[in-house]
Design a protein around this motif. Structure first.
Motif, PDB file in Angstrom:
ATOM      1  N   LEU A 114       0.830  -1.211   0.000  1.00  0.00           N
ATOM      2  CA  LEU A 114       0.000   0.000   0.000  1.00  0.00           C
ATOM      3  C   LEU A 114       0.861   1.257   0.000  1.00  0.00           C
ATOM      4  CD1 LEU A 114      -2.821  -1.024   2.519  1.00  0.00           C
ATOM      5  CD2 LEU A 114      -2.982  -0.881   0.020  1.00  0.00           C
ATOM      6  N   LEU A 115       1.970   1.218   0.724  1.00  0.00           N
ATOM      7  CA  LEU A 115       2.895   2.349   0.741  1.00  0.00           C
ATOM      8  C   LEU A 115       3.476   2.579  -0.654  1.00  0.00           C
ATOM      9  CD1 LEU A 115       4.461   4.477   2.432  1.00  0.00           C
ATOM     10  CD2 LEU A 115       6.230   2.726   2.762  1.00  0.00           C
ATOM     11  N   PHE A 118       0.906   4.263  -2.798  1.00  0.00           N
ATOM     12  CA  PHE A 118       0.757   5.672  -2.439  1.00  0.00           C
ATOM     13  C   PHE A 118       1.897   6.510  -3.018  1.00  0.00           C
ATOM     14  CE2 PHE A 118       1.641   9.175   0.571  1.00  0.00           C
ATOM     15  CZ  PHE A 118       0.463   9.884   0.423  1.00  0.00           C
ATOM     16  N   TYR A 119       3.127   6.028  -2.882  1.00  0.00           N
ATOM     17  CA  TYR A 119       4.278   6.757  -3.420  1.00  0.00           C
ATOM     18  C   TYR A 119       4.184   6.867  -4.948  1.00  0.00           C
ATOM     19  CZ  TYR A 119       7.406   7.861   0.454  1.00  0.00           C
ATOM     20  OH  TYR A 119       7.986   8.442   1.556  1.00  0.00           O
ATOM     21  N   ALA A 120       3.750   5.774  -5.590  1.00  0.00           N
ATOM     22  CA  ALA A 120       3.612   5.808  -7.047  1.00  0.00           C
ATOM     23  C   ALA A 120       2.536   6.804  -7.467  1.00  0.00           C
ATOM     24  CB  ALA A 120       3.279   4.409  -7.567  1.00  0.00           C
ATOM     25  N   GLN A 121       1.422   6.842  -6.732  1.00  0.00           N
ATOM     26  CA  GLN A 121       0.337   7.762  -7.043  1.00  0.00           C
ATOM     27  C   GLN A 121       0.781   9.219  -6.887  1.00  0.00           C
ATOM     28  OE1 GLN A 121      -2.647   6.862  -8.212  1.00  0.00           O
ATOM     29  NE2 GLN A 121      -3.362   8.994  -8.360  1.00  0.00           N
ATOM     30  N   MET A 122       1.612   9.467  -5.876  1.00  0.00           N
ATOM     31  CA  MET A 122       2.075  10.828  -5.625  1.00  0.00           C
ATOM     32  C   MET A 122       3.274  11.199  -6.496  1.00  0.00           C
ATOM     33  SD  MET A 122      -0.068  11.879  -3.392  1.00  0.00           S
ATOM     34  CE  MET A 122       0.702  13.429  -2.960  1.00  0.00           C
ATOM     35  N   GLY A 126      11.820   6.794  -3.644  1.00  0.00           N
ATOM     36  CA  GLY A 126      12.286   6.317  -2.342  1.00  0.00           C
ATOM     37  C   GLY A 126      11.694   5.002  -1.913  1.00  0.00           C
ATOM     38  N   VAL A 127      10.627   4.537  -2.585  1.00  0.00           N
ATOM     39  CA  VAL A 127       9.988   3.259  -2.274  1.00  0.00           C
ATOM     40  C   VAL A 127       9.868   2.478  -3.580  1.00  0.00           C
ATOM     41  CG1 VAL A 127       7.823   2.167  -1.519  1.00  0.00           C
ATOM     42  CG2 VAL A 127       8.723   4.138  -0.283  1.00  0.00           C
ATOM     43  N   PRO A 128      10.108   1.162  -3.567  1.00  0.00           N
ATOM     44  CA  PRO A 128       9.997   0.384  -4.809  1.00  0.00           C
ATOM     45  C   PRO A 128       8.648   0.571  -5.492  1.00  0.00           C
ATOM     46  CG  PRO A 128      10.962  -0.956  -3.070  1.00  0.00           C
ATOM     47  CD  PRO A 128      10.510   0.323  -2.425  1.00  0.00           C
ATOM     48  N   SER A 129       8.643   0.492  -6.824  1.00  0.00           N
ATOM     49  CA  SER A 129       7.398   0.598  -7.580  1.00  0.00           C
ATOM     50  C   SER A 129       6.468  -0.545  -7.215  1.00  0.00           C
ATOM     51  CB  SER A 129       7.684   0.571  -9.084  1.00  0.00           C
ATOM     52  OG  SER A 129       8.519   1.645  -9.455  1.00  0.00           O
ATOM     53  N   TRP A 307      14.189   8.081   4.761  1.00  0.00           N
ATOM     54  CA  TRP A 307      15.260   8.242   3.772  1.00  0.00           C
ATOM     55  C   TRP A 307      14.789   9.059   2.570  1.00  0.00           C
ATOM     56  CZ3 TRP A 307      16.886   2.417   4.100  1.00  0.00           C
ATOM     57  CH2 TRP A 307      17.772   2.249   5.176  1.00  0.00           C
ATOM     58  N   SER A 308      13.538   8.828   2.153  1.00  0.00           N
ATOM     59  CA  SER A 308      13.020   9.578   1.007  1.00  0.00           C
ATOM     60  C   SER A 308      12.934  11.071   1.312  1.00  0.00           C
ATOM     61  CB  SER A 308      11.650   9.036   0.600  1.00  0.00           C
ATOM     62  OG  SER A 308      10.637   9.412   1.528  1.00  0.00           O
ATOM     63  N   LEU A 309      12.807  11.438   2.591  1.00  0.00           N
ATOM     64  CA  LEU A 309      12.741  12.842   2.983  1.00  0.00           C
ATOM     65  C   LEU A 309      14.121  13.449   3.220  1.00  0.00           C
ATOM     66  CD1 LEU A 309       9.790  12.620   5.551  1.00  0.00           C
ATOM     67  CD2 LEU A 309       9.674  13.442   3.192  1.00  0.00           C
ATOM     68  N   VAL A 310      15.040  12.633   3.735  1.00  0.00           N
ATOM     69  CA  VAL A 310      16.363  13.143   4.113  1.00  0.00           C
ATOM     70  C   VAL A 310      17.353  13.126   2.958  1.00  0.00           C
ATOM     71  CG1 VAL A 310      18.358  12.724   5.616  1.00  0.00           C
ATOM     72  CG2 VAL A 310      16.037  12.531   6.535  1.00  0.00           C
TER      73      VAL A 310
END
Length: 372
Positions: A114-115, A118-122, A126-129, A307-310
């Protein structure tokens, strides 16, 4: 065991926390070659020395070895209470391990997927597809590509036949046979044929074996008279010794496995009123130990988010230690409530299911017919 050992719970909880800081500091793998693997006496700058000390205090590899020693130890104590035929004992053990390990893992991987959606939608990095197949195979422990810590959960499942074989062999032939089997597990480090080529088990099977070995009550006298000073020295050695030797040597790993076993034996069999034992048994450490499995699984999701933020700030490559300590602290804080609910509902639900599936229920007896 008659009940959960508070000190062992605390030991497990602190190990789980150390894994988070370890991965947070080592986010950029350049430190693996320059700092992690090299002994501290080869460090050339103060920053490298401080980073090496931090990686020794929060040593994730040592923590994983400790997890496996604890697993072997606790599983052996559990099997000792079993009764019935080898087939019956083995089938119950396998069913309960499946129910113990998989529910929380399934929950974690579902949240991970789910994460990723969400990252793909946005449109964030930083998170795998999203990849339902990869997530499913990882959740089933068939192919570990998404969630790195699942490798150690896979090892827990791969260890099941070895744990059962060790138990039945030791039960039949006694403690000497346990020493022989541990020796064979050491040879497996260089000869994977001893573990039939199971992934990573050549490096880790000795940890399970020595944990089962010290669970034999005949070894209790070696640990029951441990003094407070000795226990503190064992804790210090567990943290410090590997700092001074090349990290990737088999001898270094074996030495650490033996230190893990000595520490577990001293904590479990020793005087529970020793200062170090009471520190490990404090409510915070016990809580961390209770939720450590879910915590170990879920923290990865928050590491990816942080990590995706930093990473865009560009401070990690030059300030890995400070950034890693900050990220690790934030990840621990964010993970705790989710790990609590995962343990309460998924882990405990799985444990209850395992008991229901493996507990024989006597058929209801009909009341005797009244005498004529």
């Amino acid at each position: 065991m008659a009940g959960r050992n508070a000190s062992l719970d605390g030991l497990r909880g602190l190990a789980a926390v150390s894994v988070v800081f370890y991965h947070a500091i080592l986010h950029h793998e350049v430190l693996v070659g320059t700092t992690l693997i090299q002994p501290i006496q080869r460090m050339t700058t103060l920053r490298d020395v401080l980073t090496k000390i931090a990686l020794s205090v929060f040593n994730g590899n040592n923590a994983v070895l400790l997890f496996f020693v604890l697993s072997g130890f606790v599983l052996a104590l559990s099997l000792e209470k079993s009764s019935g035929t080898p087939l019956g004992i083995g089938s119950k053990f396998v069913a309960r391990r499946l129910c113990r390990l998989y529910p929380a893992l399934f929950g974690c991987m579902a949240a991970y997927y789910l994460l990723s959606l969400f990252y793909a939608q946005m449109g964030w990095a930083g998170v795998p597809s999203p990849n339902a197949r990869a997530a499913t195979l990882n959740a089933l422990l068939l192919q570990i590509t998404w969630h790195g810590p699942s490798t150690t959960i896979q090892a827990e499942m791969l260890a099941v036949p070895f744990v059962l074989a060790f138990f039945f062999f030791q039960k039949r032939f006694g403690s000497v046979s346990a020493l022989v089997l541990f020796s064979l597990s050491v040879f497996a480090m260089a000869q994977p044929v001893f573990v039939m080529g199971a992934p990573h088990m050549s490096a880790w099977i000795s940890s399970f074996a020595i944990g089962m070995l010290i669970a034999d009550r005949r070894f209790q006298p070696f640990f029951s008279s441990v003094s407070s000073l000795t226990l503190w020295l064992l804790i210090a050695a567990f943290v410090v010794v590997r700092m001074f030797v090349p990290f990737n040597l088999d001898g270094s790993t074996l030495g650490q496995v033996i230190l893990c076993a000595a520490l577990v034996g001293a904590v479990y069999y020793g005087d529970q009123n020793l200062t170090a034992t009471r520190v490990l048994a404090n409510p915070v450490c016990r809580f961390l130990g209770k939720i450590s499995y879910s915590f170990y699984l879920i923290n990865v999701l928050f590491l990816l988010i942080l990590w995706s933020l930093v990473d865009p700030l560009g401070i990690y490559p030059t300030h890995a230690l400070e950034t890693g300590l900050f990220v690790g602290t934030a990840v621990i804080t964010l993970t705790l409530p989710f790990a609590y609910f995962s343990e309460k509902w998924l882990e405990q639900g799985g444990i209850i299911l395992g008991r229901l599936l493996t507990t024989a229920h006597a058929a209801p007896q009909t009341a005797p017919a009244p005498a004529e």
